[in-house]
Design a protein around this motif. Sequence first.
Motif, short mmCIF file in Angstrom:
data_model
loop_
_atom_site.label_atom_id
_atom_site.label_comp_id
_atom_site.label_asym_id
_atom_site.label_seq_id
_atom_site.Cartn_x
_atom_site.Cartn_y
_atom_site.Cartn_z
N LYS A 214 0.77 -0.85 -0.09
CA LYS A 214 -0.02 -0.26 -0.09
C LYS A 214 1.01 1.18 -0.62
N PRO A 215 0.27 2.46 0.00
CA PRO A 215 0.57 4.07 -0.17
C PRO A 215 1.85 3.75 0.83
N THR A 216 2.97 4.70 1.08
CA THR A 216 3.13 5.05 2.05
C THR A 216 4.48 6.23 1.43
N LEU A 217 4.51 6.83 3.11
CA LEU A 217 5.47 7.76 3.14
C LEU A 217 6.33 7.74 4.24
N ARG A 218 5.82 7.50 5.82
CA ARG A 218 6.77 7.92 6.88
C ARG A 218 7.28 6.70 7.39
N THR A 219 6.16 6.02 6.97
CA THR A 219 6.25 4.66 7.64
C THR A 219 7.75 4.10 6.48
N GLN A 220 8.02 4.50 5.13
CA GLN A 220 9.01 3.62 4.38
C GLN A 220 10.56 4.49 4.96
N TRP B 145 6.16 -5.71 7.28
CA TRP B 145 5.30 -5.21 5.92
C TRP B 145 3.78 -4.58 6.05
N ARG B 146 3.85 -3.77 4.86
CA ARG B 146 2.48 -3.43 5.14
C ARG B 146 1.88 -3.87 4.01
N THR B 147 0.29 -4.45 4.26
CA THR B 147 -0.56 -5.03 3.21
C THR B 147 -2.22 -5.10 3.31
N TYR C 40 -4.86 -3.44 11.46
CA TYR C 40 -4.05 -2.77 13.11
C TYR C 40 -2.99 -2.37 12.71
N HIS C 41 -2.28 -1.13 13.32
CA HIS C 41 -1.44 0.34 13.07
C HIS C 41 -0.41 -0.35 13.97
N PRO C 42 -0.39 -1.23 14.84
CA PRO C 42 0.56 -1.14 16.09
C PRO C 42 1.84 0.13 16.13
N CYS C 43 2.76 -0.60 14.95
CA CYS C 43 3.44 0.93 15.05
C CYS C 43 3.37 2.29 14.96
N GLN C 44 2.58 2.33 14.62
CA GLN C 44 1.75 4.27 14.74
C GLN C 44 1.43 4.64 15.91
N VAL C 45 0.62 3.43 17.23
CA VAL C 45 0.70 3.49 17.86
C VAL C 45 1.17 3.59 19.03
N SER D 66 -10.11 5.31 4.86
CA SER D 66 -8.95 4.34 4.85
C SER D 66 -8.29 4.04 3.20
N MET D 67 -6.67 3.65 3.00
CA MET D 67 -6.31 2.96 1.91
C MET D 67 -7.13 2.16 1.82
N GLY D 68 -7.32 1.77 -0.08
CA GLY D 68 -8.11 0.66 0.12
C GLY D 68 -9.47 1.21 0.30
N HIS E 239 -2.66 13.24 15.06
CA HIS E 239 -2.99 12.66 13.65
C HIS E 239 -2.10 12.04 12.88
N CYS E 240 -2.41 10.84 12.95
CA CYS E 240 -0.95 9.64 12.34
C CYS E 240 -0.67 10.20 10.55
N LEU E 241 -1.81 11.16 10.26
CA LEU E 241 -0.73 11.66 9.45
C LEU E 241 -1.47 10.48 7.51
N PRO E 242 -1.63 10.82 6.53
CA PRO E 242 -1.21 12.45 5.92
C PRO E 242 -2.83 12.43 6.57
N ALA E 243 -3.04 13.59 6.23
CA ALA E 243 -4.26 14.61 7.16
C ALA E 243 -4.85 15.10 5.59
N ASN F 230 8.44 10.28 15.86
CA ASN F 230 8.58 10.11 16.73
C ASN F 230 8.33 8.39 16.66
N ARG F 231 7.98 8.11 15.40
CA ARG F 231 7.75 6.82 14.28
C ARG F 231 9.76 5.58 14.46
N LEU F 232 10.47 6.73 14.47
CA LEU F 232 11.81 6.81 14.25
C LEU F 232 11.79 5.85 15.36
N1 CP Z 1 0.80 7.51 9.28
C1 CP Z 1 1.69 6.35 8.14
O1 CP Z 1 1.58 5.25 8.31
O2 CP Z 1 2.45 7.05 7.49
P1 CP Z 1 2.05 6.48 5.97
O3 CP Z 1 1.04 6.72 4.85
O4 CP Z 1 2.27 8.10 5.18
O5 CP Z 1 3.21 6.05 5.92
#
Ligand code: CP
Length: 314
Positions: free
Chosen positions: A48-54, A100-102, A127-132, A235-237, A270-274, A298-300
């Motif tokens: 799925k798309p990503t910015l922050r997670t990648q 893995w993001r799936t 779930y999105h446990p790393c974000q939480v 949400s994505m999808g 807000h986990c973003l994107p907003a 803080n994701r990092l």
């Molecule tokens: N919040 C979050 O997971 O950002 P990305 O979808 O850009 O990775």
Amino acid sequence: MTRHLLRDDDLTSAEQREVLELAATLKADRFARRPLEGPRAVAVIFDKPTLRTQLSFTVGIAELGGQPVVVDGNLAKIGVRESVPDVARVIGRQVAAIVWRTFEQARLEEMAAHVEVPVVNALTDDYHPCQVLADLFTVAERTGGFASSGPALAGRSFAYVGDGANNMAHSYLLGGALAGMDVRIGAPDGYLPRTDVLERATAIAATTGGSVLVATDPREAVAGASAVATDTWVSMGQEGQSAEREAPFVPYQLNAELLAHAAPSAVVLHCLPAYRGKEITAEVIDGPASVVWDEAENRLHVQKALLAWLLERA
Ligand code: CP
């Protein structure tokens, strides 16, 4: 036995605290832990798309001494070109961990069942446990700090308004309950959390001193809260449903009027994107209560801590 983070409650309450404390250490000294020195490779796969997670995983893996290997899910076509178990057997022999993001949670579980390295959920439909983890870290950092007993989260109230059936709502329920927080979800009928997740969060909260509340009145969810979060209504999808998904959520927009019901010192996440003007107003996300840029950074730190913690137990 290899440990994974497939959903928030794969960590116990005490283990969640250890990861958050290690994240504070790594935020203070980014190179304090080098478990991937070699460098050892970590596969970071995106269906799925990503910015922050990648960004945060690739930077974090490098800072842990390792080599991130980003796998484009559109090329790999996991489950289409070959089965998840076959992909797992190939990747698992070459890397120290898999991120893995799936889509379906079952895909992640199948991957974990066929490898002997840690598997980390970088977002699924459920779930999105790393974000939480990052959000909990941010709330601790901004509201109570990190006392000798751990992050000051227990007993604080965390409100989420919007789609109560999405992955963020489910992870806030589980992760917040593990932290001993009073977790409130404000969502419309038809978009309430899954019953099994609610029951699991309630059971966890009973052991940590936290609590769980689901309200259809967003003001009830936000009343007196220390932290208020929201997420996209689409949400994505779900992009094809964006027209019909807007109207039910309009009363749940995180705006100044709703935020006024929270504690005066409340922080906004807000986990973003907003999408300004949709789930959150520009006045709120760009205002003094917003901690979204710390949250993104803080994701990092929390993901580095999580990987280091899992690798120590692999
Ligand atoms: N919040 C979050 O997971 O950002 P990305 O979808 O850009 O990775």
